[in-house]
Design an enzyme around this catalytic site. Sequence first.
Site, mmCIF file in Angstrom:
data_model
loop_
_atom_site.group_PDB
_atom_site.id
_atom_site.type_symbol
_atom_site.label_atom_id
_atom_site.label_comp_id
_atom_site.label_asym_id
_atom_site.label_seq_id
_atom_site.Cartn_x
_atom_site.Cartn_y
_atom_site.Cartn_z
ATOM 1 N N GLU A 25 46.725 47.301 53.096
ATOM 2 C CA GLU A 25 46.816 48.076 51.610
ATOM 3 C C GLU A 25 45.832 49.156 51.621
ATOM 4 O OE1 GLU A 25 44.460 46.675 48.260
ATOM 5 O OE2 GLU A 25 44.446 44.562 49.255
ATOM 6 N N LYS A 87 44.449 53.540 41.235
ATOM 7 C CA LYS A 87 44.773 52.399 41.594
ATOM 8 C C LYS A 87 46.358 52.224 41.387
ATOM 9 C CE LYS A 87 44.116 47.650 40.541
ATOM 10 N NZ LYS A 87 43.489 46.689 39.250
ATOM 11 N N VAL A 107 48.085 45.186 46.418
ATOM 12 C CA VAL A 107 49.019 44.206 47.251
ATOM 13 C C VAL A 107 50.336 44.441 46.592
ATOM 14 C CG1 VAL A 107 49.645 41.747 47.615
ATOM 15 C CG2 VAL A 107 47.090 42.286 47.665
ATOM 16 N N ASP A 139 46.146 38.424 31.129
ATOM 17 C CA ASP A 139 45.985 39.043 32.470
ATOM 18 C C ASP A 139 46.319 38.406 33.603
ATOM 19 O OD1 ASP A 139 45.123 41.028 34.097
ATOM 20 O OD2 ASP A 139 43.051 41.124 33.458
ATOM 21 N N SER A 141 47.912 39.352 37.441
ATOM 22 C CA SER A 141 48.062 40.445 38.369
ATOM 23 C C SER A 141 49.724 40.635 38.695
ATOM 24 C CB SER A 141 47.463 40.127 39.751
ATOM 25 O OG SER A 141 47.729 41.231 40.508
ATOM 26 N N ALA A 142 50.100 41.766 38.655
ATOM 27 C CA ALA A 142 51.562 41.999 39.311
ATOM 28 C C ALA A 142 51.737 41.715 40.657
ATOM 29 C CB ALA A 142 51.747 43.703 39.202
ATOM 30 N N ASP A 143 50.768 41.562 41.396
ATOM 31 C CA ASP A 143 50.688 40.823 42.729
ATOM 32 C C ASP A 143 51.676 39.604 42.753
ATOM 33 O OD1 ASP A 143 49.013 42.968 43.470
ATOM 34 O OD2 ASP A 143 47.192 41.579 43.901
ATOM 35 N N LYS A 160 39.553 35.391 44.954
ATOM 36 C CA LYS A 160 37.882 35.378 44.605
ATOM 37 C C LYS A 160 38.092 34.337 43.132
ATOM 38 C CE LYS A 160 36.152 39.286 46.724
ATOM 39 N NZ LYS A 160 36.690 40.724 46.166
HETATM 40 N N1 PSU Z 1 41.065 41.134 44.744
HETATM 41 C C1 PSU Z 1 40.098 41.294 45.854
HETATM 42 N N2 PSU Z 1 39.908 42.242 46.381
HETATM 43 C C2 PSU Z 1 40.733 43.556 46.198
HETATM 44 C C3 PSU Z 1 41.616 43.296 45.062
HETATM 45 C C4 PSU Z 1 41.735 42.140 44.402
HETATM 46 O O1 PSU Z 1 39.356 40.312 46.235
HETATM 47 O O2 PSU Z 1 40.613 44.514 46.780
HETATM 48 C C5 PSU Z 1 42.694 44.352 44.691
HETATM 49 C C6 PSU Z 1 43.870 44.410 45.583
HETATM 50 O O3 PSU Z 1 44.395 45.896 45.885
HETATM 51 C C7 PSU Z 1 44.767 43.675 44.690
HETATM 52 C C8 PSU Z 1 44.305 44.386 43.250
HETATM 53 O O4 PSU Z 1 46.262 43.814 44.832
HETATM 54 O O5 PSU Z 1 43.052 44.369 43.428
HETATM 55 C C9 PSU Z 1 44.633 43.539 42.054
HETATM 56 O O6 PSU Z 1 44.437 44.012 41.214
HETATM 57 P P1 PSU Z 1 44.896 43.446 39.706
HETATM 58 O O7 PSU Z 1 44.326 42.454 39.310
HETATM 59 O O8 PSU Z 1 44.707 44.605 38.461
HETATM 60 O O9 PSU Z 1 46.648 43.492 39.822
HETATM 61 MN MN MN Z 2 45.413 42.657 35.165
#
Ligand code: PSU
Ligand code: MN
Length: 303
Positions: A25, A87, A107, A139, A141-143, A160
Amino acid sequence: MNKYLDVSPEVQAALAAGKPIVALESTIISHGMPYPKNVETALLVEQTIRDNGAVPATIAVIGGRLKAGLTHEEIEYLGKTGRGVAKASRRDLPALIARKADGATTVATTMIIAHLAGIKIFATGGIGGVHRGAEVTMDISADLEELAQTPVMVVCAGAKSILDLGLTLEYLETKGVPVIGYGTEELPAFYTRQSGFGVDYRVDSPEELAAMFRAQRDLDYKGGMLVTNPIPEQYSMDKAVIDAAIDRALKEAEEAGVKGKEVTPFLLAKVVELTGGDSLESNIQLVLNNARLAARTAAELNK
Ligand code: PSU
Ligand code: MN
């Protein structure tokens, strides 16, 4: 081949020859680490994948093109521009394509583009998940949704504890995403090897990882698989130090009223700021460790 996709000559040749490939990524480059360490690390991760018998495909959006395989210049550009690059998660791709804009892939979007290119395995550091307090903020994540619907294996070091790890596991269970511990029964928490939460299955070899993934594919499941690989012992951090930094980061995010897509980058940057070079070195080492495992698993999968 999707009309918005550009596969680099090296990755194209690897696909044609049936060689193992590992996707990487780019948000980790632009938003995850400071320049120039981010660029050095991105190149070192690519080299590690080559050393372990696979071809790296770093993924990003450049000028509205979905790129699988970046040049050194493109990696340098993403690293140098840092948080100035958008992002890009799932909802952002249509706008970036239409506007011919640049985006660093999370991701979720790295999985989407890897899948379009025919790449099955992806290595990273940490994934997004269910945030603490998500029962109010929603909240998430879309992951996680991507893992539920895109057939790519993601090799990470867990998540984390800026996140609610228990709720993250519940969400993945609901969505039918297998969570595998590599050499462990416990979900690793990125900087530390332990989280107090169990994984679904412990696996001890790339062969077995490949076999599970193959079975998932043969079942025609639409989703992917999450492999959590603990940080090597010698680079793992003191839990008390990291917990204190995370608590402080969460408090500052709340005070500053950070919302939406800014939440994760804000928390990540704060933790690095509060723990200094130690956490950066740990972060680099765990990504290299994941790249090795992903490359070996990709090689097994291609046998
Ligand atoms: N968590 C980490 N390191 C990262 C990310 C998340 O420990 O670099 C990054 C990754 O690219 C992950 C994104 O896909 O943040 C998730 O963001 P969000 O929570 O806004 O979906
Ligand atoms: Mn989010």
